[in-house]
Design a protein around this motif. Structure first.
Motif, PDB file in Angstrom:
ATOM      1  N   GLY A  15      18.929 -88.702 -11.748  1.00 34.21           N
ATOM      2  CA  GLY A  15      19.610 -89.613 -12.651  1.00 34.21           C
ATOM      3  C   GLY A  15      19.916 -88.895 -13.951  1.00 34.21           C
ATOM      4  O   GLY A  15      18.996 -88.358 -14.591  1.00 34.21           O
ATOM      5  N   VAL A  16      21.174 -88.853 -14.345  1.00 35.25           N
ATOM      6  CA  VAL A  16      21.582 -88.194 -15.576  1.00 35.25           C
ATOM      7  C   VAL A  16      21.971 -89.277 -16.572  1.00 35.25           C
ATOM      8  O   VAL A  16      22.966 -89.981 -16.379  1.00 35.25           O
ATOM      9  CB  VAL A  16      22.758 -87.224 -15.340  1.00 35.25           C
ATOM     10  N   ALA A  62       7.356 -97.190 -16.222  1.00 39.71           N
ATOM     11  CA  ALA A  62       6.745 -97.912 -15.101  1.00 39.71           C
ATOM     12  C   ALA A  62       7.745 -98.144 -13.975  1.00 39.71           C
ATOM     13  O   ALA A  62       7.356 -98.276 -12.805  1.00 39.71           O
ATOM     14  CB  ALA A  62       6.178 -99.245 -15.591  1.00 39.71           C
ATOM     15  N   ALA A  63       9.025 -98.210 -14.314  1.00 41.27           N
ATOM     16  CA  ALA A  63      10.057 -98.429 -13.305  1.00 41.27           C
ATOM     17  C   ALA A  63      10.325 -97.177 -12.474  1.00 41.27           C
ATOM     18  O   ALA A  63      10.906 -97.258 -11.390  1.00 41.27           O
ATOM     19  CB  ALA A  63      11.354 -98.888 -13.972  1.00 41.27           C
ATOM     20  N   MET A  64       9.910 -96.015 -12.973  1.00 40.66           N
ATOM     21  CA  MET A  64      10.156 -94.770 -12.254  1.00 40.66           C
ATOM     22  C   MET A  64       9.158 -94.571 -11.127  1.00 40.66           C
ATOM     23  O   MET A  64       8.052 -95.121 -11.139  1.00 40.66           O
ATOM     24  CB  MET A  64      10.090 -93.586 -13.236  1.00 40.66           C
ATOM     25  N   LYS A  65       9.551 -93.768 -10.147  1.00 45.31           N
ATOM     26  CA  LYS A  65       8.626 -93.399  -9.074  1.00 45.31           C
ATOM     27  C   LYS A  65       7.434 -92.632  -9.648  1.00 45.31           C
ATOM     28  O   LYS A  65       7.578 -91.864 -10.596  1.00 45.31           O
ATOM     29  CB  LYS A  65       9.327 -92.499  -8.055  1.00 45.31           C
ATOM     30  N   VAL A  90      18.569 -98.055 -11.997  1.00 43.87           N
ATOM     31  CA  VAL A  90      18.721 -96.637 -11.662  1.00 43.87           C
ATOM     32  C   VAL A  90      17.375 -95.933 -11.551  1.00 43.87           C
ATOM     33  O   VAL A  90      17.130 -95.168 -10.610  1.00 43.87           O
ATOM     34  CB  VAL A  90      19.596 -95.934 -12.729  1.00 43.87           C
ATOM     35  N   LEU A  91      16.492 -96.177 -12.498  1.00 44.27           N
ATOM     36  CA  LEU A  91      15.246 -95.411 -12.590  1.00 44.27           C
ATOM     37  C   LEU A  91      14.422 -95.415 -11.307  1.00 44.27           C
ATOM     38  O   LEU A  91      13.897 -94.364 -10.914  1.00 44.27           O
ATOM     39  CB  LEU A  91      14.413 -95.914 -13.776  1.00 44.27           C
ATOM     40  N   PRO A  92      14.267 -96.549 -10.612  1.00 47.13           N
ATOM     41  CA  PRO A  92      13.439 -96.520  -9.396  1.00 47.13           C
ATOM     42  C   PRO A  92      14.027 -95.687  -8.263  1.00 47.13           C
ATOM     43  O   PRO A  92      13.304 -95.348  -7.319  1.00 47.13           O
ATOM     44  CB  PRO A  92      13.368 -98.004  -8.991  1.00 47.13           C
ATOM     45  N   LYS A  93      15.294 -95.352  -8.348  1.00 48.86           N
ATOM     46  CA  LYS A  93      15.950 -94.593  -7.285  1.00 48.86           C
ATOM     47  C   LYS A  93      15.784 -93.083  -7.461  1.00 48.86           C
ATOM     48  O   LYS A  93      16.074 -92.325  -6.543  1.00 48.86           O
ATOM     49  CB  LYS A  93      17.461 -94.898  -7.258  1.00 48.86           C
ATOM     50  N   CYS A  94      15.348 -92.652  -8.644  1.00 44.58           N
ATOM     51  CA  CYS A  94      15.451 -91.236  -9.021  1.00 44.58           C
ATOM     52  C   CYS A  94      14.159 -90.464  -8.790  1.00 44.58           C
ATOM     53  O   CYS A  94      13.065 -90.937  -9.089  1.00 44.58           O
ATOM     54  CB  CYS A  94      15.830 -91.121 -10.496  1.00 44.58           C
ATOM     55  N   ASP A  95      14.330 -89.232  -8.311  1.00 47.20           N
ATOM     56  CA  ASP A  95      13.221 -88.281  -8.233  1.00 47.20           C
ATOM     57  C   ASP A  95      13.148 -87.438  -9.505  1.00 47.20           C
ATOM     58  O   ASP A  95      12.083 -86.917  -9.849  1.00 47.20           O
ATOM     59  CB  ASP A  95      13.411 -87.368  -7.018  1.00 47.20           C
ATOM     60  N   TYR A  96      14.272 -87.314 -10.190  1.00 43.89           N
ATOM     61  CA  TYR A  96      14.358 -86.598 -11.458  1.00 43.89           C
ATOM     62  C   TYR A  96      15.245 -87.437 -12.388  1.00 43.89           C
ATOM     63  O   TYR A  96      16.277 -87.960 -11.962  1.00 43.89           O
ATOM     64  CB  TYR A  96      14.997 -85.214 -11.284  1.00 43.89           C
TER      65      TYR A  96
END
Length: 342
Positions: free
Chosen positions: A158-159, A234-237, A207-213
């Motif tokens: 995610g950019v 918290a929304a990130m993986k 977007v954040l939950p979909k991203c590895d970076y």
């Protein structure tokens, strides 16, 4: 027309600028002993400032803008203008009708390369494996979670901010066959090459939950200041990495520390840091009061992304182009919208 360089410009630099401006333009710069030639002492420039029509600057001595009675145009040799806002320059420019331009994109290649270096360094545990090898240690057992590298191939990046820098990061990511999600102020508008899907900033939590970076490449404005906090982390993986090559104040320091030390976030890399200003925070200084720079899952540099071949020359060239456009009465393609801060 008098142009003032707010750094100890060399004769070669002054000649370069003069050659690209209308005949008769006077280009001046301070002289004296200096610690860094890209700063300048108020005493060395005060006599040059009152009748300057335009300024080229890497930095601004305290109080100098207040004595620039004739100033009409200011060419800032950086991309972000939030520092000018902190010193009150943006309000001064608004009140006096001074035009402001920056050099957005001049360091895009270097900063985008630094961002991908961070992505790879975090994914491949570069510092850990370098140190272990230097010390003669074997990382055993093989494939243990704490030693196994992450992959870029087939992963999602995610950019956040898909301008000059973010667009190049997207291009580099495609070289690793990554899916690229882009976030900008509004999802409406033109598509961006190498970005698979564009979202508006109001869709950040989608977007954040979909991203590895996740890479931050957006300016620090009233809409983005501190916009990465506890809820966003918290929304990130839990397996995700966060990389910041924009401005330190985009990320809230305490929630980031807690995410990195609790396992909520796998790793963090940054070239930019929090700033603690006297009268606003205590103690004064920069860095991380919580010691984020000492954590084992953090990779860092200190404002070094743009310290690369070709960048200084391009900065001066593009800053001079701003002046040439202004003096010719042409629209400045890098003019800053003072009401937006970029």
């Amino acid at each position: 027309m008098k142009v003032l360089c707010l750094w100890y410009a060399t004769e070669e630099e002054k000649n370069f600028i003069s050659a690209r401006l209308p005949a008769g333009t006077e280009v001046v710069a301070p002289e004296g002993n200096y610690l860094s030639r890209f700063d300048c002492e108020y005493a060395d420039v005060a006599h040059l400032a009152p009748d300057a029509d335009a300024i080229l600057a890497f930095s601004v001595p305290d109080g100098i803008l207040q004595v620039c009675d004739n100033l009409k145009m200011f060419s800032w040799l950086h991309s972000g203008v939030d520092d000018l806002g902190l010193m009150g320059a943006l309000d001064l420019f608004k009140n006096r009708g001074v035009k402001l331009a920056n050099i957005r994109g001049a360091n895009a290649v270097a900063v985008a390369e630094q961002a991908m270096m961070f992505v790879l360094a975090l994914a491949k545990k570069t510092l850990l494996k370098h140190q272990a090898t230097e010390e003669g240690r074997f990382l055993f057992p093989l494939y243990a979670d704490e030693y196994r590298s992450a992959m870029l191939h087939g992963r999602t990046i995610g950019v956040i901010g898909i301008g000059n820098i973010g667009g190049r990061i997207a291009k580099h990511a495609k070289g690793f066959e990554m899916e690229v999600l882009g976030v900008r102020r509004s999802k409406e508008g033109q598509p961006v090459e190498y970005v698979d899907t564009i979202y508006g900033i109001d869709q950040l939590h989608d977007v954040l939950p979909k991203c590895d970076y996740v890479v931050l490449a957006t300016p620090d404005t009233k809409d983005t200041h501190g916009f990465i906090g506890a809820a966003e982390l918290a929304a990130m993986k839990r397996s995700a990495f966060l990389i910041n090559v924009s401005r330190g104040m985009l990320v809230q320091e305490k929630p980031l520390y807690e995410a990195l030390t609790s396992g909520q976030l796998r790793g963090f890399a940054t070239d930019v840091w929090w700033q603690y200003n006297y009268g606003q925070t205590f103690p004064i200084g920069w860095g991380s009061r919580l010691g984020i720079h000492k954590l084992p899952n953090v990779t860092l540099s200190n404002d070094q992304a743009a310290n690369a071949d070709d960048v200084l020359q391009r900065n001066i060239q593009w800053g001079t182009e701003n002046l040439a456009e202004f003096l010719a009465g042409q629209p400045m393609k890098r003019e800053v919208r003072l009401e937006l801060g970029y």
